[in-house]
Enzyme design. Structure first.
Site, short mmCIF file in Angstrom:
data_model
loop_
_atom_site.label_atom_id
_atom_site.label_comp_id
_atom_site.label_asym_id
_atom_site.label_seq_id
_atom_site.Cartn_x
_atom_site.Cartn_y
_atom_site.Cartn_z
N HIS A 127 0.78 -1.24 0.00
CA HIS A 127 0.00 0.00 0.00
C HIS A 127 0.81 1.29 0.00
O HIS A 127 0.36 2.29 -0.56
CB HIS A 127 -0.94 0.02 1.22
CG HIS A 127 -2.06 -0.97 1.12
ND1 HIS A 127 -2.99 -0.95 0.10
CD2 HIS A 127 -2.41 -2.02 1.92
CE1 HIS A 127 -3.86 -1.93 0.27
NE2 HIS A 127 -3.53 -2.61 1.35
N GLU A 167 -7.27 -2.59 -2.96
CA GLU A 167 -6.69 -3.91 -2.71
C GLU A 167 -6.41 -4.70 -4.00
O GLU A 167 -5.34 -5.29 -4.14
CB GLU A 167 -7.59 -4.75 -1.80
CG GLU A 167 -7.72 -4.25 -0.36
CD GLU A 167 -6.42 -4.38 0.44
OE1 GLU A 167 -5.43 -4.94 -0.05
OE2 GLU A 167 -6.41 -3.88 1.59
FE LIG Z 1 -4.63 -4.09 2.43
#
Ligand SMILES: [Fe+2]
Length: 257
Positions: A127, A167
């Site tokens: 991320h 995601e």
């Molecule tokens: Fe995640």
């Protein structure tokens, strides 16, 4: 966002550091050297750029205060250490405050290639590079701000947008399908899996379809949505989204009945 975890959170010290084991360091190094060549080839340009900005290396596990120093300077975000188990209310509340929830444990060596719950490698390597990009950072913040105003039922639908973008999102760049989802990029096996259209479905990016698409967290994903550009992320950030969420909720209810 997890219901059950096989791991327990590792507490940080007063400066935000974790005393990782030698085994954790070996796991990080192994994963980093497996994941990076694949990610450099298949990730979107923002991810590759963010990796350079963050200066992450095989020497790890990364420590949150060191990642946060760069991340905060870039986009005002920081990682917030949390238990593996957090509910939607806390999850969206943290995002609304530009704090990205981060589990601090490292996966076990027998779960190197696939882990159904987020560990430190996922949070940082999946991320953080993208969170250095202002457009993606703003989008993540917007989801958090909307999420805190939602009922639990609306949060479940909003989580589908999060899931299929932040995601597991794909994006077209110069005629090639690239990856920007952190859930994909932190799993070397999922990087190859997500792009293999002989085994997975690549759907056109459509927000109303996403709101009606259920997902499982414990299997390699069968469905991915491919954005044509980041303009499509900007287009979601519209006040009308809540009524589209409510329509999706009622459609799914009537489909069950
Ligand atoms: Fe995640």
């Amino acid at each position: 966002m997890m219901k059950n975890s096989a791991y327990t959170a590792i507490p940080v010290d007063e400066k935000g550091y974790v005393a990782y084991s030698k085994e954790d360091a070996e796991t990080w190094q192994h994963l980093f050297n497996w994941q990076q060549p694949l990610a450099q080839e298949h990730a979107c340009a923002s991810y590759v750029e963010g990796m350079k900005t963050l200066g992450l290396s095989e020497d790890g596990p990364a420590q949150l205060p060191e990642v946060n120093r760069v991340l905060f300077a870039e986009t005002g975000w920081r990682l917030e250490p949390v238990d593996a188990l957090i509910n939607f209310k806390r999850f969206f509340g943290l995002l609304a405050d530009k704090r990205f929830p981060a589990a601090t444990f490292m996966r076990r060596p027998d779960q190197l290639d696939y882990l159904p719950e987020p560990d430190l490698f996922h949070e940082v390597m999946g991320h953080c590079p993208i969170l250095c990009n202002p457009e993606f950072a703003t989008f993540t913040h917007w989801i958090g701000k909307l999420g805190v105003q939602c009922s639990h039922e609306q949060q479940v639908a909003l989580a589908r947008i999060y899931w299929f973008t932040i995601e597991f999102g794909l994006i077209r760049e110069a005629g090639t399908t690239k990856i920007f989802g952190g859930g994909i990029l932190s799993s070397p096996k999922e990087i190859s899996h997500s792009l293999d259209v002989s085994v997975v479905n690549h759907h056109p990016f459509d927000i109303d379809t996403i709101l009606r698409t259920r997902y499982r967290i414990d299997i390699p994903q069968p469905n991915y949505f491919v954005m044509e550009s980041t303009e499509q992320l900007l287009a979601i950030q519209d006040k009308k989204l809540l009524s589209r969420i409510d329509n999706a909720i009622s459609d799914l209810k009537s489909a069950v009945i």
